[in-house]
Scaffold this motif. Structure first.
Motif, short mmCIF file in Angstrom:
data_model
loop_
_atom_site.label_atom_id
_atom_site.label_comp_id
_atom_site.label_asym_id
_atom_site.label_seq_id
_atom_site.Cartn_x
_atom_site.Cartn_y
_atom_site.Cartn_z
N THR A 1 0.83 -1.22 0.00
CA THR A 1 0.00 0.00 0.00
C THR A 1 0.86 1.26 0.00
O THR A 1 0.36 2.35 -0.24
CB THR A 1 -0.93 0.03 1.22
OG1 THR A 1 -0.15 -0.03 2.42
CG2 THR A 1 -1.93 -1.13 1.18
N TYR B 1 -7.35 5.33 -4.04
CA TYR B 1 -6.99 3.99 -4.49
C TYR B 1 -6.39 3.17 -3.35
O TYR B 1 -5.85 2.08 -3.57
CB TYR B 1 -6.01 4.08 -5.67
CG TYR B 1 -6.67 4.61 -6.93
CD1 TYR B 1 -7.21 3.75 -7.88
CD2 TYR B 1 -6.79 5.99 -7.13
CE1 TYR B 1 -7.83 4.24 -9.01
CE2 TYR B 1 -7.42 6.49 -8.27
CZ TYR B 1 -7.94 5.61 -9.20
OH TYR B 1 -8.57 6.10 -10.34
N ASP C 1 0.63 -5.28 -7.52
CA ASP C 1 1.04 -4.04 -6.88
C ASP C 1 1.33 -2.96 -7.91
O ASP C 1 0.94 -1.80 -7.73
CB ASP C 1 2.28 -4.28 -6.01
CG ASP C 1 1.95 -5.08 -4.75
OD1 ASP C 1 0.86 -4.87 -4.20
OD2 ASP C 1 2.77 -5.90 -4.34
N LYS D 1 -1.76 -1.27 -9.15
CA LYS D 1 -2.32 -0.23 -8.28
C LYS D 1 -1.78 1.14 -8.67
O LYS D 1 -2.53 2.12 -8.75
CB LYS D 1 -1.98 -0.53 -6.82
CG LYS D 1 -2.60 -1.79 -6.24
CD LYS D 1 -2.12 -1.95 -4.80
CE LYS D 1 -2.56 -3.27 -4.20
NZ LYS D 1 -2.05 -3.43 -2.81
#
Length: 303
Positions: A57, A85, A268, A271
């Motif tokens: 994240t 997001y 990832d 994202k």
């Protein structure tokens, strides 16, 4: 005395079975083994499923410190777009392009925004790494500067033109001159890879010289024209009114969100791609009044 009979005699005696309990335990044990096996398989598969879904994240995204507008773009995305997001973005500056691309390729940095695809190819080869370009982000203002003339039409025969000395940006400069009808390139070569040696038409007899992009601002007074990025002339304290031509650059020279090839297809990475593809970024580039971005880093062109 005779004992009276109370029922029929069958010649055998009824007893409780001694086999029922052991078979019941065995059945339960089998069922438990099956259940435990299923749970174990699920537990083992959870990390793989988590990896497939993406677990990061927090992301470190590189920019070139000499290009202050790039940091502004990252700050905008980090503050305005990334939270929607579910991610956070940390801008990280590193000036050396070779080291920066090595850091991206190894995963030390998650991505970079400082280069277009053609410079990336050149730089990645020099760094000995594999990189993958993805979504287009912005374009750099790129054009002709002069302290002697106010328009291209004023340039006399034999004017000295200073071009970038790296292959990718020299190709961009020569292609610009070709599109403006000031030079003619060999039609058999890919224009974005053009070098001075590929000029086959030079009707005004321009003297074409090369220099490092970062040196151009301080060399401007010694030549008739220098061709490079607005951001670098800004950094060199060259007034923008010294710019005499700023055509829209081809889309092929747009900055890309670039990953190490080992990470580019990961969940990832997706994202980050989704966040940087958000239309609010292009709207910001169109409307911002920040002098470090306005006219320096522009929306991605149509062609």
């Amino acid at each position: 005395m005779t004992t009276p009979t109370t029922g029929h005699q069958h010649g055998f005696t009824l007893r409780k079975s001694t086999h029922t309990l052991p078979w019941t335990i065995a059945g339960i044990a089998t069922i438990l083994a099956i259940v435990l096996g299923i749970l174990l398989i699920q537990q083992r598969s959870q990390p793989a499923l988590a990896a497939e879904a993406g677990t990061k994240t927090e992301f470190k995204v590189h920019f070139e410190p000499a290009m202050a507008g790039e940091e502004k773009i990252l700050e905008f995305v980090a503050e305005t777009i990334a939270p929607d997001y579910g991610i956070t973005i940390e801008p990280v500056g590193l000036q050396d392009p070779i080291q920066a691309n090595q850091a991206v390729a190894s995963g030390q940095f998650d991505a970079t925004i400082f280069e277009h695809e053609w410079y990336m190819r050149q730089s990645a080869e020099a760094a000995g790494v594999e990189l993958t370009p993805t979504v287009e982000l912005y374009q750099w203002g790129f054009g002709l500067y002069s302290t002697r003339y106010t328009s291209v039409d004023e340039l006399p025969q034999g004017s000295t033109l200073l071009l970038p000395n790296d292959v990718a940006n020299q190709g961009q400069a020569l292609w610009l001159l070709d599109r403006e009808g000031l030079l003619g390139l060999d039609p058999s070569i890919e224009p974005r890879t053009a070098k001075i040696a590929n000029v086959i038409e030079n009707p005004r007899g321009f003297d074409l010289k090369e220099a490092d992009l970062l040196a151009m601002p301080r060399m401007l007074d010694d030549v008739d024209v220098a061709i490079g990025y607005v951001s670098q002339f800004d950094a060199g304290k060259v007034s923008r009114d010294k710019g005499i031509l700023f055509p829209e650059p081809p889309r092929t020279f747009a900055s890309r969100l670039i990953f190490g090839s080992d990470f580019a297809q990961s969940a990832d990475a997706q994202k980050l791609i989704e966040a940087f593809s958000d239309p609010r970024l292009q709207e910001y580039l169109k409307t911002t009044e920040d002098p470090l971005v306005q006219g320096v880093l522009t929306p991605v062109s149509e062609d």
